[in-house]
Scaffold this motif. Structure first.
Motif, short mmCIF file in Angstrom:
data_model
loop_
_atom_site.label_atom_id
_atom_site.label_comp_id
_atom_site.label_asym_id
_atom_site.label_seq_id
_atom_site.Cartn_x
_atom_site.Cartn_y
_atom_site.Cartn_z
N HIS A 1 8.70 5.00 3.85
CA HIS A 1 8.59 3.96 2.75
C HIS A 1 8.09 4.43 1.59
O HIS A 1 8.48 4.28 0.48
CB HIS A 1 7.95 2.57 3.25
CG HIS A 1 8.00 1.61 2.35
ND1 HIS A 1 7.00 1.01 1.47
CD2 HIS A 1 9.35 0.79 1.79
CE1 HIS A 1 7.21 0.02 0.82
NE2 HIS A 1 8.43 -0.23 1.00
N GLN B 1 6.34 5.27 7.18
CA GLN B 1 5.90 3.89 7.19
C GLN B 1 5.32 3.80 8.46
O GLN B 1 4.23 4.01 9.16
CB GLN B 1 7.00 3.08 6.76
CG GLN B 1 6.83 1.71 6.80
CD GLN B 1 6.43 0.85 5.61
OE1 GLN B 1 7.54 0.28 5.26
NE2 GLN B 1 5.44 0.64 4.94
N ASP C 1 2.19 3.76 3.29
CA ASP C 1 2.85 2.90 2.56
C ASP C 1 3.62 3.62 1.09
O ASP C 1 3.48 4.83 1.35
CB ASP C 1 2.33 1.51 2.29
CG ASP C 1 3.27 0.43 1.92
OD1 ASP C 1 4.38 0.47 2.24
OD2 ASP C 1 2.76 -0.69 1.18
N ASN D 1 -0.95 4.74 0.25
CA ASN D 1 -1.66 3.58 0.84
C ASN D 1 -1.22 3.45 2.13
O ASN D 1 -0.40 4.21 2.68
CB ASN D 1 -1.04 2.47 0.07
CG ASN D 1 -1.94 1.74 -1.07
OD1 ASN D 1 -3.02 2.09 -0.89
ND2 ASN D 1 -1.45 0.87 -1.68
N PHE E 1 -1.40 0.31 5.40
CA PHE E 1 -1.63 -1.15 5.68
C PHE E 1 -2.14 -1.59 7.11
O PHE E 1 -2.04 -2.76 7.33
CB PHE E 1 -0.53 -2.07 5.31
CG PHE E 1 0.85 -1.68 6.09
CD1 PHE E 1 1.13 -2.60 7.41
CD2 PHE E 1 1.94 -1.11 5.37
CE1 PHE E 1 2.32 -2.43 7.75
CE2 PHE E 1 3.03 -0.96 6.02
CZ PHE E 1 3.29 -1.57 7.44
N SER F 1 -4.44 -4.83 3.78
CA SER F 1 -2.67 -4.74 3.66
C SER F 1 -2.17 -4.79 2.18
O SER F 1 -1.82 -5.36 1.48
CB SER F 1 -2.34 -6.23 4.30
OG SER F 1 -2.84 -6.18 5.65
N HIS G 1 -0.34 -2.88 -0.96
CA HIS G 1 1.00 -2.61 -1.19
C HIS G 1 1.07 -1.41 -2.43
O HIS G 1 1.07 -0.38 -1.85
CB HIS G 1 1.90 -3.55 -1.51
CG HIS G 1 3.22 -3.50 -0.94
ND1 HIS G 1 3.79 -3.09 0.03
CD2 HIS G 1 4.49 -3.81 -1.59
CE1 HIS G 1 4.90 -2.88 0.03
NE2 HIS G 1 5.44 -3.56 -0.88
N LYS H 1 -2.21 -7.42 -1.95
CA LYS H 1 -1.48 -8.09 -1.06
C LYS H 1 -2.10 -9.43 -0.37
O LYS H 1 -1.74 -10.48 -0.79
CB LYS H 1 -0.71 -7.29 -0.02
CG LYS H 1 0.54 -7.80 0.34
CD LYS H 1 1.58 -6.89 1.18
CE LYS H 1 1.26 -6.43 2.56
NZ LYS H 1 1.92 -5.53 2.84
N LEU I 1 1.31 -7.22 -5.79
CA LEU I 1 1.90 -6.47 -4.94
C LEU I 1 2.00 -4.85 -5.89
O LEU I 1 1.61 -3.83 -5.43
CB LEU I 1 3.38 -6.78 -5.01
CG LEU I 1 3.48 -7.73 -3.97
CD1 LEU I 1 5.01 -8.01 -3.75
CD2 LEU I 1 2.86 -7.40 -2.50
N HIS I 2 2.72 -4.89 -6.98
CA HIS I 2 2.98 -3.66 -7.67
C HIS I 2 2.36 -3.62 -9.19
O HIS I 2 2.37 -4.85 -9.67
CB HIS I 2 4.34 -3.48 -7.61
CG HIS I 2 5.02 -3.17 -6.28
ND1 HIS I 2 4.75 -2.20 -5.65
CD2 HIS I 2 5.64 -4.09 -5.53
CE1 HIS I 2 5.34 -2.47 -4.40
NE2 HIS I 2 5.63 -3.65 -4.38
N HIS J 1 8.80 -5.85 -6.34
CA HIS J 1 8.50 -4.92 -7.58
C HIS J 1 8.72 -5.41 -8.93
O HIS J 1 9.29 -6.61 -9.31
CB HIS J 1 9.45 -3.60 -7.35
CG HIS J 1 8.75 -2.60 -6.39
ND1 HIS J 1 7.90 -1.63 -6.59
CD2 HIS J 1 9.36 -2.44 -5.01
CE1 HIS J 1 7.76 -0.98 -5.43
NE2 HIS J 1 8.49 -1.53 -4.50
#
Ligand code: CUA
Length: 643
Positions: free
Chosen positions: A171, A188, A239, A255, A257, A330, A332, A348, A398-399, A441
């Motif tokens: 991922h 991932q 991740d 990252n 998770f 967790s 992202h 996240k 998240l991003h 994203h």
């Protein structure tokens, strides 16, 4: 009655109170607003995105096409879709997967001998020079099968697919280093490296993650697997990744998770994956010195798995290549700031975004100031020794994407369905805007480079719900264009995406792209070299070798040469066709009645349609592109004589 809105007035007149007739028989602007229920704010948004006929966009976006295995190309601010580039999936209009040249690309994308007709594209990345997007090549990953596609931005065609020799799921790709030395692809879901077997009872001992550094050969425009290597990592469900830049050039960040190393099993009374992977308060950010890892690889301190060099964790620890720092549970996205000084991590399941200081991380590594080691012996830096600041943003950060304004970053908030604009130097929120709905994203113009262009942000939403006309239970996705030029973010436009679920997108100034208008005569577009079967007008011929027939053909408005091809039942027939046009946009197609072939022959291109004439008959072939007034007449016959 012809209804027109006079061009120019939108730009030069304040909309307030505009009611004068705009032409002799035209509606007024007020009439149009009333009829369509538009507000003045709508008109301003329309004027910011509307692109008159023949107009060009300032930016070009390359968006992942998710499960379609494609990439979508569109313009900003118009949000007009320009092209789909097929990478992992056949696409007949462009002949991708239907001509022999592109079949060879897809063939290389077989995994363990298995032919795949789809891919789950996630994160596109454009080649960089000194950290700036240069618009030469584009990479994208497939999450489902660990693959990376290479697309030439000279013709927007896929040129290569490489299969990761050791991962079974990935991922954290694709991300490029500042001079495109390497394309980063991180695992991932953990597996046995090399796609082997081990029982889940040996998960901690046998399952692993890894980061692969694919060497990009800029001159060849291809990834060179023989100069690529991987670094083994713990089974923490790696991740997203990012490469350091400027001060942090030579480093990469990945990252994870599931530092819990949880393996599911609801039936055994254990919690499901999602709960098991969220038990602890923290996961790990992997900090990797890739430049040093490259030296270790070149020194041969590797283990070969499926003929691919892997730096083991033991070696990586001994050589000081990898360190961990705790991050809120967790996480992202992990995104390095334009100056390379900060690493911004989305929480996240934490309401805060965490900003790590590269300077502090380096200091901790130099001073060997660690809080301990992880279960595999990797040194762990204490969060407080690496953090610059943490900023409460909202639910589900998240991003992150960076603005042209110093210290300004935009973070997607999945649960809140908002974008937060904040200052990562000072650690304060500047603005928030609601989107529709559930943003994944987001992409700012050149927002991942050392010189972000600002101006626009696109929210890549996971749900559309009520935003468009209903088209059944499966809805299009929604890309929302946001103006970020002012202090307050302004929502401008919704674009339905009916292709697949876009994950990440990347945007580049249109002026940096220099695509071809035509190919050099007789080019095999998938290799970039002259096609061995290319012929000039006058050189067309049919050659027979036993039951193999090769038809060296040309196509020009409005005929194929030769027009009649006679073969015997059972022959294998290759139509090697060169489009001898030089005029812009004079593409011809080629299909044979009832056969599964279609070519797209852009000016100068040579491509091959290969069929087995397994049934006697008179089969027409024809041009599938409406190329001139005599397009229908651009046809011929394949005569297959019975045995
Ligand atoms: Cu050539 Cu239609």
């Amino acid at each position: 009655m012809v209804k027109t809105i006079q061009k120019g007035l939108l730009a030069t007149t304040a909309f307030v109170g505009l009611s004068a007739a705009l032409g002799a028989s035209a509606e007024t602007l007020d009439d149009v607003m009333a009829r369509r229920g538009l507000t003045q704010q709508d008109l301003v948004a329309a004027a910011k995105t509307y692109t008159p006929t023949g107009g060009r966009d300032e930016f070009i976006v390359f968006s992942s096409g998710g499960q379609s295995g494609q990439i979508m190309v569109y313009g900003v601010p118009s949000m007009r879709i320009l092209k789909y580039v097929s990478v992992f999936t056949p696409e007949p209009w462009q002949g991708y997967g239907f001509d022999e040249e592109s079949k060879a690309i897809l063939e290389a994308g077989k995994v363990d001998g298995r032919e795949l007709h789809w891919g789950d594209t996630h994160h596109p990345a454009i080649t960089e020079t000194n950290g700036d997007l240069d618009g030469e090549y584009l990479f994208i990953n497939d999450k489902s099968a660990p693959r990376v596609g290479v697309i030439s931005l000279h013709d927007f065609e896929t040129q290569q697919i490489v299969v990761n020799p050791i991962l079974q799921s990935e991922h954290g790709g694709t991300f490029v280093t500042p001079n495109s030395e390497y394309v980063i692809e991180a695992a991932q879901y953990p597996g046995v490296l090399g796609r082997g077997y081990a029982p889940l009872s040996q998960f901690n001992e046998k399952f692993r993650g890894a980061v692969t550094y694919w060497k990009f050969d800029r001159e060849a425009g291809r990834i060179d697997p023989s100069k690529s290597f991987s670094l083994e990592l713990p089974p923490y469900s790696q991740d997203l990744s990012d490469a350091g830049k400027l001060v942090s050039d030579g480093w990469s960040f990945t990252n994870s998770f599931c530092a819990e190393r949880y393996v599911g099993g609801i039936e055994s009374g254990r919690p499901p994956f999602e709960a098991g992977c969220s038990q602890n308060d923290t996961d790990y950010l992997h900090i990797i010195n890739w430049r040093k890892a490259e030296e270790v690889y070149k020194a041969g301190k590797v283990t070969m798995i499926n003929d691919h060099p892997v730096i083991t964790m033991e070696t990586a620890i001994a050589e000081g290549l990898v360190h961990l720092v705790a991050e809120p549970k967790s996480p992202h996205g992990v995104d390095v700031s334009p100056d390379g000084k900060f690493i911004v991590v989305g929480g996240k399941l934490d309401t805060q975004a965490s900003v790590y200081s590269f300077e502090k991380i380096q200091k901790a590594i130099e001073e060997k100031k660690f809080s301990g080691v992880d279960p595999y012996g990797i040194p762990v830096i204490a969060m407080e020794d690496a953090l610059h600041t943490q900023v409460p943003l909202g639910l589900g950060p998240l991003h992150n994407q960076f603005d042209s304004k110093p210290c300004v970053v935009y973070t997607s908030l999945y649960v809140d369905s908002q974008v937060a604009k904040w200052d990562y130097c000072e650690g304060k929120v500047l603005d928030k805007i609601s989107i529709h709905y559930n943003i994944g994203h987001l992409v700012a113009m050149e927002g991942e480079s050392v010189n972000p262009a600002g101006k626009y942000l696109i929210s890549l939403n996971k749900l559309a719900i009520d935003r468009f006309n209903p088209v059944g239970p499966l809805h299009p996705q929604n890309h929302q264009l946001i103006d970020i030029s002012g202090d307050k973010m302004e929502l401008l436009y919704d674009m339905p995406v009916p292709l697949g679920e876009p994950h990440y997108a990347t945007a580049i100034a249109a002026e940096k792209l220099k695509p071809l208008v035509r190919y050099k005569y007789g080019t095999n577009s998938r290799t970039g070299e002259r096609h061995e079967g290319a012929v000039r007008p006058g050189q067309e011929r049919i050659e027979r070798d036993g039951t193999n027939v090769k038809v060296y053909m040309t196509a020009i408005r409005s005929h194929f040469t030769p027009e009649i091809v006679e073969v015997n039942e059972g022959d294998t027939v290759e139509f090697i066709i060169t489009n001898s046009e030089r005029a812009e946009d004079e593409t011809h197609g080629f299909s044979v009645s009832t056969y599964d072939v279609n070519l797209s022959l852009e000016p100068g291109k040579t491509a091959t349609a290969k069929i087995v004439a397994d049934k006697p008959g008179a089969f027409s072939f024809y041009c599938t592109e409406f190329c001139s007034a005599l397009h229908l007449e651009m046809t011929g016959y394949l005569m297959v004589k019975p045995k």
